[in-house]
Motif scaffolding. Sequence first.
Motif, short mmCIF file in Angstrom:
data_model
loop_
_atom_site.label_atom_id
_atom_site.label_comp_id
_atom_site.label_asym_id
_atom_site.label_seq_id
_atom_site.Cartn_x
_atom_site.Cartn_y
_atom_site.Cartn_z
N GLU A 1 3.55 -36.78 -0.42
CA GLU A 1 4.38 -36.14 0.48
C GLU A 1 3.70 -34.92 1.30
OE1 GLU A 1 7.88 -33.30 -0.72
OE2 GLU A 1 8.65 -35.41 -0.86
N ASP A 2 2.80 -34.49 0.73
CA ASP A 2 1.74 -33.66 1.25
C ASP A 2 0.57 -34.02 1.60
OD1 ASP A 2 3.84 -31.58 1.85
OD2 ASP A 2 3.73 -30.86 -0.15
N GLY A 3 -0.32 -33.89 2.42
CA GLY A 3 -1.53 -34.55 2.75
C GLY A 3 -2.60 -33.60 1.78
N GLU A 4 -2.22 -32.24 1.60
CA GLU A 4 -3.14 -31.56 0.59
C GLU A 4 -3.32 -32.11 -0.56
OE1 GLU A 4 -2.41 -27.07 0.48
OE2 GLU A 4 -1.77 -27.29 2.71
N MET A 5 -2.24 -33.05 -1.04
CA MET A 5 -2.24 -33.60 -2.52
C MET A 5 -2.79 -34.93 -2.66
SD MET A 5 -0.87 -31.40 -4.21
CE MET A 5 -0.57 -32.16 -5.80
N GLN A 6 -3.30 -35.50 -1.35
CA GLN A 6 -3.90 -36.67 -1.19
C GLN A 6 -5.06 -37.05 -2.02
OE1 GLN A 6 -4.43 -38.22 2.82
NE2 GLN A 6 -5.85 -39.85 2.16
N GLU A 7 -6.01 -36.16 -2.16
CA GLU A 7 -7.06 -36.64 -3.15
C GLU A 7 -6.74 -36.69 -4.56
OE1 GLU A 7 -11.41 -34.48 -4.53
OE2 GLU A 7 -10.34 -33.83 -2.51
#
Length: 254
Positions: free
Chosen positions: A11-17
């Motif tokens: 949902e959030d790009g910051e959580m992609q890794e």
Amino acid sequence: MAEQSLKIIIEDGEMQEEALAFSRKENIPIIAAEAQKEEDLVLIFAKAGIRLSGAGQHMKGDLSKMLPRLKPNNLMGEMLVKATKRKGVLCPLRVLDATAGLGEDSLLLAAAGHEVRMVERDPVIALLLQDALRRARQEEALQEIAGRMQVCEGDSIQILHAIANHQEEWKPDMIYLDPMFPGRNKSGLVKKKFQMIHQLEDPCAEEEKLLTAAIEARPERIIIKRPAKGPFLAGRKPSYSISGKTVRYDCLVL
């Protein structure tokens, strides 16, 4: 992890890794939000917290909702906290919560001053627990308490065997057990979060092995959470019990 149609949505790009790492580790596919089907159980990675979603239900680890129970007068009245007290001994305990779930009972123990290691075998629930602990450590009212808590993903029986065989340097003074109850699966008796947990992992089917492993680890005591009128875990009669209207804590002093 029990069989289910589990997928990941970022949902959030910051959580992609973090989402990619978990996807690779558990071999869970990542899909777009619009590709989610009604029957899918979805793990949603959002900055505000990782949550499990499916069939109109949502579950997210949230230790902050426990704050009212952590007020001194309330905390000292908690049956679990009372069960940890040792006559004439005031020092904090090292507690192994062998069936951690979403960590609410562990939070009570940590709030009482104990050092708590939380063991959770299902990787999804362990992830939700770790995420809840991460957010708790960022909250001023919970920082100190959360600093006494640690998540360990793994099989409790194996970990207890390692402690018994002196393969672990950290030895608990107390072991806490709250195995899911196979009989608690009627819609009127189970909260929604437990219905979702049951989709991930089955209720405890190795009660005797779990209790035997806990005894072999040789803590000072074992505390077992049971339904108030439920049978003793694996038929083992406790040294004493502390009972409430719906819950009972059976205490084995070793």
